[in-house]
Scaffold this active site. Structure first.
Site, PDB file in Angstrom:
ATOM      1  N   GLY A  84       0.593  -1.148  -0.165  1.00 35.69           N
ATOM      2  CA  GLY A  84      -0.216  -0.181   0.096  1.00 35.69           C
ATOM      3  C   GLY A  84       0.844   1.201   0.069  1.00 35.69           C
ATOM      4  N   CYS A  94       0.672   5.833   0.392  1.00 37.38           N
ATOM      5  CA  CYS A  94      -0.703   6.322  -0.083  1.00 37.38           C
ATOM      6  C   CYS A  94      -1.755   5.599   1.143  1.00 37.38           C
ATOM      7  CB  CYS A  94      -1.106   5.911  -1.462  1.00 37.38           C
ATOM      8  SG  CYS A  94      -2.791   6.030  -1.505  1.00 37.38           S
ATOM      9  N   ILE A 104       0.159  18.932   1.971  1.00 38.22           N
ATOM     10  CA  ILE A 104       0.183  18.489   3.003  1.00 38.22           C
ATOM     11  C   ILE A 104      -0.064  19.362   4.342  1.00 38.22           C
ATOM     12  CG2 ILE A 104       1.943  17.144   4.742  1.00 38.22           C
ATOM     13  CD1 ILE A 104       3.043  15.631   2.459  1.00 38.22           C
ATOM     14  N   GLY A 126       7.624  19.251   1.255  1.00 37.60           N
ATOM     15  CA  GLY A 126       7.951  18.540   0.175  1.00 37.60           C
ATOM     16  C   GLY A 126       8.459  17.102   0.222  1.00 37.60           C
ATOM     17  N   ALA A 176      -0.602   9.581  -5.915  1.00 39.93           N
ATOM     18  CA  ALA A 176      -0.836   8.237  -5.904  1.00 39.93           C
ATOM     19  C   ALA A 176      -1.487   7.765  -7.384  1.00 39.93           C
ATOM     20  CB  ALA A 176      -1.863   7.909  -4.764  1.00 39.93           C
ATOM     21  N   HIS A 207     -30.918  16.613 -10.927  1.00 42.40           N
ATOM     22  CA  HIS A 207     -31.068  17.449 -10.130  1.00 42.40           C
ATOM     23  C   HIS A 207     -31.717  17.109  -8.612  1.00 42.40           C
ATOM     24  CE1 HIS A 207     -32.538  21.461  -8.618  1.00 42.40           C
ATOM     25  NE2 HIS A 207     -33.601  20.825  -8.392  1.00 42.40           N
TER      26      HIS A 207
HETATM   27  P1  NAD Z   1       4.578  20.822  -1.622  1.00 42.09           P
HETATM   28  O1  NAD Z   1       5.669  20.610  -2.584  1.00 42.09           O
HETATM   29  O2  NAD Z   1       3.296  20.922  -2.028  1.00 42.09           O
HETATM   30  O3  NAD Z   1       4.720  22.046  -0.487  1.00 42.09           O
HETATM   31  C1  NAD Z   1       5.815  22.193   0.223  1.00 42.09           C
HETATM   32  C2  NAD Z   1       5.791  23.652   0.551  1.00 42.09           C
HETATM   33  O4  NAD Z   1       6.711  23.977   1.519  1.00 42.09           O
HETATM   34  C3  NAD Z   1       5.934  24.560  -0.478  1.00 42.09           C
HETATM   35  O5  NAD Z   1       4.936  25.650  -0.867  1.00 42.09           O
HETATM   36  C4  NAD Z   1       7.291  25.225  -0.172  1.00 42.09           C
HETATM   37  O6  NAD Z   1       7.631  26.577  -0.648  1.00 42.09           O
HETATM   38  C5  NAD Z   1       7.286  25.302   1.435  1.00 42.09           C
HETATM   39  N1  NAD Z   1       8.683  25.515   1.836  1.00 42.09           N
HETATM   40  C6  NAD Z   1       9.818  24.907   1.641  1.00 42.09           C
HETATM   41  N2  NAD Z   1      10.686  25.132   2.588  1.00 42.09           N
HETATM   42  C7  NAD Z   1      10.471  25.952   3.323  1.00 42.09           C
HETATM   43  C8  NAD Z   1      10.877  26.969   4.465  1.00 42.09           C
HETATM   44  N3  NAD Z   1      12.020  26.765   4.914  1.00 42.09           N
HETATM   45  N4  NAD Z   1      10.107  27.971   4.811  1.00 42.09           N
HETATM   46  C9  NAD Z   1       8.558  28.108   4.505  1.00 42.09           C
HETATM   47  N5  NAD Z   1       8.285  27.361   3.451  1.00 42.09           N
HETATM   48  C10 NAD Z   1       8.993  26.159   3.009  1.00 42.09           C
HETATM   49  O7  NAD Z   1       4.884  19.431  -0.772  1.00 42.09           O
HETATM   50  P2  NAD Z   1       4.129  18.634   0.308  1.00 42.09           P
HETATM   51  O8  NAD Z   1       3.033  19.711   0.857  1.00 42.09           O
HETATM   52  O9  NAD Z   1       5.097  18.443   1.497  1.00 42.09           O
HETATM   53  O10 NAD Z   1       3.487  17.359  -0.267  1.00 42.09           O
HETATM   54  C11 NAD Z   1       4.381  16.543  -0.688  1.00 42.09           C
HETATM   55  C12 NAD Z   1       4.031  15.833  -1.920  1.00 42.09           C
HETATM   56  O11 NAD Z   1       2.786  14.974  -1.748  1.00 42.09           O
HETATM   57  C13 NAD Z   1       3.247  16.756  -3.078  1.00 42.09           C
HETATM   58  O12 NAD Z   1       3.810  16.031  -4.387  1.00 42.09           O
HETATM   59  C14 NAD Z   1       1.785  16.676  -2.891  1.00 42.09           C
HETATM   60  O13 NAD Z   1       1.327  16.944  -4.328  1.00 42.09           O
HETATM   61  C15 NAD Z   1       1.714  15.200  -2.487  1.00 42.09           C
HETATM   62  N6  NAD Z   1       0.545  14.964  -1.665  1.00 42.09           N
HETATM   63  C16 NAD Z   1      -0.735  15.203  -2.436  1.00 42.09           C
HETATM   64  C17 NAD Z   1      -1.831  15.018  -1.608  1.00 42.09           C
HETATM   65  C18 NAD Z   1      -3.164  15.123  -2.331  1.00 42.09           C
HETATM   66  O14 NAD Z   1      -3.261  14.845  -3.475  1.00 42.09           O
HETATM   67  N7  NAD Z   1      -4.128  15.459  -1.740  1.00 42.09           N
HETATM   68  C19 NAD Z   1      -1.873  14.927  -0.292  1.00 42.09           C
HETATM   69  C20 NAD Z   1      -0.573  15.175   0.262  1.00 42.09           C
HETATM   70  C21 NAD Z   1       0.401  15.077  -0.375  1.00 42.09           C
END
Ligand code: NAD
Length: 476
Positions: free
Chosen positions: A39, A42, A190, A276, A324, A448
Site C-alpha cells: 500500500g 498512500c 500536506i 515536500g 498516488a 437534480h
Molecule cells: P509541496 O511541495 O506541495 O509543498 C511544500 C511547501 O513548503 C512549498 O510550498 C514550499 O514553498 C514550502 N517550503 C519549503 N521550505 C520552506 C521553508 N524553509 N519555509 C517555509 N516554507 C517552505 O509538498 P508537500 O505539501 O510536502 O507534499 C508533498 C507531495 O505529496 C506533493 O507532491 C503533494 O502533491 C503530495 N500530496 C498530495 C496530496 C493530495 O493529493 N491530496 C496530499 C498530500 C501530499
C-alpha cells in the site's frame, strides 16, 4: 522456490501494486518486493489515513457549526483522539488487507524485504525474516524490473530540525495524543490538509509558507479563497515567510522565520515539516549499477524505460507529478509498454485534489497558464451559492471554473473549489483526455439536485449565460 520471473517490481505502493496486478492479468509471472507494508505511502502514511482524519475532524466541526442550522441539537459533542486514530488505522488496515488479497488472488508472488537492483539485472531481496531454508537474502532473476519505491518526506536543512517535537507527515500519523498547538512549515498540499484536521479539532495552528501564497501550484483565486477561509477558522497564515531555525523553549518549540525581510517567530507544542518529498532511492541500487539520473530523480523516457535495458521506473522516483493516482497510471502504462501495447490512459491530464473544506480540484490549464502559453481561450465560471444542493447542505462557498479553446471550444482545464470537487473533477479529466468540447460535455443531462449541476452552469457560461446566473447585460 522458483526465483525466476517475467517481472519483478520493487515497491508495493499505488504504483507498484497496480502494475503487479495488471502484469499478472496480462499473463506475466510477477513478483513484488516490499520492505514496509503493501500500500506504500498512500495507504499507510499518506492519502488514506489523511482523508480518514479529515473525515472525522470535519464531522466533529460540522456538528458544531452546522447541526443547529438544520434543526439538530448537538449538545455535548466531544471527541476521543485515540479513537479517531483507531478509526484511521482500521480504515488503512482494511484497505491493505484488500490489496494483499488481490495480489494473492492474481497469483503475484510477494517478498517481504528490501529489494536492490544489481549490476547483472537481478534483484537481491534482504528478507525481513529468514525463509524456511534459513536464507536471510535471496536473488531473483527477472526478464524485466520495475522500480516503484516512491518518496519520503524532505527535511529542510535548518538548525533545530532534528529536535524532539519536530515531525514530518510520517510522525503526525504516529501521534497518539492530540497536539494542542502546532506550527506547520509549508503551505503546500500536506500543510493545508493537516491544518484542516487540527484546526477542526480545536488546535491552535500556524502555517509558515515561503512562497507568496499557499497552494502555489493551484489557481490563484483558490489560494486566495483558502487563505481567507483558513483565517476565519482561526488559522494563522504567513506567506512569503521563510523558516530559518527551530528552538526549544519552555512552552514547546519556537519557529523562527523571516517575513518581508523582518525576523519573526511562532510557537507551538509540535512542528510539522511539510516542505515536500524526495525520491526514496536508499539502497535501491547495488554496487556498480550506473543509471542515468534527472537531478534527484531516476531518468526515464516516455515509455518509463530507464537507461538500463529492461529496467523501468514509475511514480514519485521519476520527475513529474507526485500523486498516488499518477503512480498507478504510470504503473499501468509501463506494463502496457512492456507488453507492446499502446496504453489507453492519457498521462497528459492528471487531476490534482486537495481535501480541505471546501474541497479543491484542478486539471489541465488555468486561464493564467493560457495567457502565458498564448492560447486564446473562453472561460466560464459558476458560483456555487446558486446551486440547490450546495444550499441544502450549507456548502454554498466556492466555484467552478472552466477554460476552453476559443476556436475549437475544446475543454483545456477546470478549477473547482466546492463540495465534492475531488469527485467531480473526473468529469473534466474525461473531457480533456477525449478532446471533448464544451458543447459535447453539455450534451448529457445532470441529475437534480446535484453539485454536478454547477459544472453544467460553468460550461454554459463559457458559451453564453448560465441559466441560474443573473444576466450580465440586460437584453433589449
Ligand atoms: P509541496 O511541495 O506541495 O509543498 C511544500 C511547501 O513548503 C512549498 O510550498 C514550499 O514553498 C514550502 N517550503 C519549503 N521550505 C520552506 C521553508 N524553509 N519555509 C517555509 N516554507 C517552505 O509538498 P508537500 O505539501 O510536502 O507534499 C508533498 C507531495 O505529496 C506533493 O507532491 C503533494 O502533491 C503530495 N500530496 C498530495 C496530496 C493530495 O493529493 N491530496 C496530499 C498530500 C501530499
Amino acid at each position: 522456490m522458483n526465483n525466476k520471473f517475467d517481472l519483478v517490481i520493487i515497491g508495493a505502493g499505488p504504483g507498484g501494486y497496480v502494475a503487479a496486478i495488471k502484469a499478472a492479468k496480462a499473463g506475466m509471472n510477477t513478483a513484488i518486493v516490499e520492505n514496509i507494508r503493501v500500500g506504500g505511502t498512500c495507504l499507510n502514511r499518506g492519502c488514506i489515513p489523511a482523508k480518514a482524519m479529515i473525515h472525522a475532524s470535519s464531522l466533529y466541526e460540522e456538528m458544531h457549526s452546522e447541526a443547529e442550522l438544520v434543526g439538530i441539537k448537538a449538545d455535548g459533542i466531544s471527541y476521543d483522539y485515540s479513537k479517531i486514530v483507531d478509526y484511521k488505522q482500521g480504515t488503512t488496515d482494511e484497505l491493505v488487507a484488500g490489496i494483499e488479497g488481490l495480489l494473492e488472488g492474481n497469483g503475484v508472488t510477494r517478498f517481504n524485504g528490501k529489494g536492490t537492483l544489481e549490476k547483472d539485472g537481478s534483484v537481491t531481496v534482504k528478507l525481513k525474516e529468514a525463509d524456511e531454508d534459513g536464507n536471510e537474502s535471496i536473488s531473483l532473476e527477472s526478464g524485466k524490473v520495475l522500480l516503484a519505491t516512491g518518496s519520503v518526506p524532505s527535511l529542510i536543512p535548518i538548525p533545530g530540525i532534528d529536535l524532539k517535537g519536530v515531525v514530518t507527515s510520517d510522525g503526525v500519523f504516529a501521534l497518539s495524543k492530540m497536539p494542542e498547538s502546532m506550527v506547520i512549515i509549508g503551505g503546500g498540499v500536506i500543510g493545508v490538509e493537516f491544518a484542516t484536521v487540527y484546526a477542526n479539532l480545536g488546535a491552535k495552528v500556524t502555517i509558515i509558507e515561503a512562497l507568496p501564497r499557499v497552494l502555489q501550484n493551484m489557481d490563484k483565486e483558490i489560494s486566495q479563497n483558502l487563505k481567507m477561509i483558513f483565517k476565519k477558522k482561526g488559522i494563522d497564515i504567513h506567506t512569503g515567510a521563510s523558516v530559518k531555525s527551530i528552538e526549544e523553549i519552555d512552552e514547546g518549540l519556537r519557529v523562527n522565520y523571516e517575513e518581508k525581510d523582518k525576523p519573526a517567530s511562532a510557537t507551538g507544542k509540535l512542528v510539522i515539516c511539510a516542505a515536500g518529498r524526495k525520491p526514496n532511492l536508499d539502497g535501491l541500487f547495488g554496487e556498480g549499477v550506473e543509471i542515468e539520473m534527472d537531478g534527484k530523480f531516476v531518468a526515464v523516457n516516455d515509455r518509463f524505460e530507464t537507461s538500463i535495458p529492461d529496467v523501468y521506473a514509475i511514480g514519485d522516483i521519476i520527475n513529474g507529478t507526485q500523486l498516488a493516482h499518477a503512480a498507478s497510471a504510470h504503473g499501468s502504462c509501463a506494463v502496457d509498454f512492456m507488453n507492446g501495447k499502446e496504453p489507453e490512459l492519457k498521462l497528459s491530464s492528471i487531476p490534482g485534489c486537495v481535501y480541505t473544506d471546501p474541497e479543491i480540484a484542478q486539471v489541465g490549464i488555468t486561464e493564467a497558464d493560457a495567457k502565458d502559453q498564448e492560447i486564446d481561450v473562453i472561460t466560464g465560471k459558476f458560483i456555487m451559492s446558486a446551486n440547490g444542493k450546495s444550499l441544502i447542505t450549507h456548502e454554498e462557498r466556492g466555484f467552478v471554473k472552466v477554460v476552453a479553446d476559443e476556436n475549437t471550444h475544446k475543454v483545456l482545464g477546470a478549477q473547482m473549489m466546492c463540495a465534492r470537487a475531488t469527485d467531480m473533477i473526473a468529469e473534466f479529466t474525461t473531457a480533456i483526455a477525449n478532446d471533448m468540447t464544451v458543447e459535447q460535455l453539455l450534451s448529457g443531462i445532470r441529475p437534480h439536485p446535484t453539485y454536478n449541476e454547477g459544472i453544467a452552469e460553468a460550461l454554459e457560461d463559457c458559451i453564453g449565460e448560465s441559466t441560474h446566473t443573473m444576466p450580465k447585460r440586460r437584453r433589449k
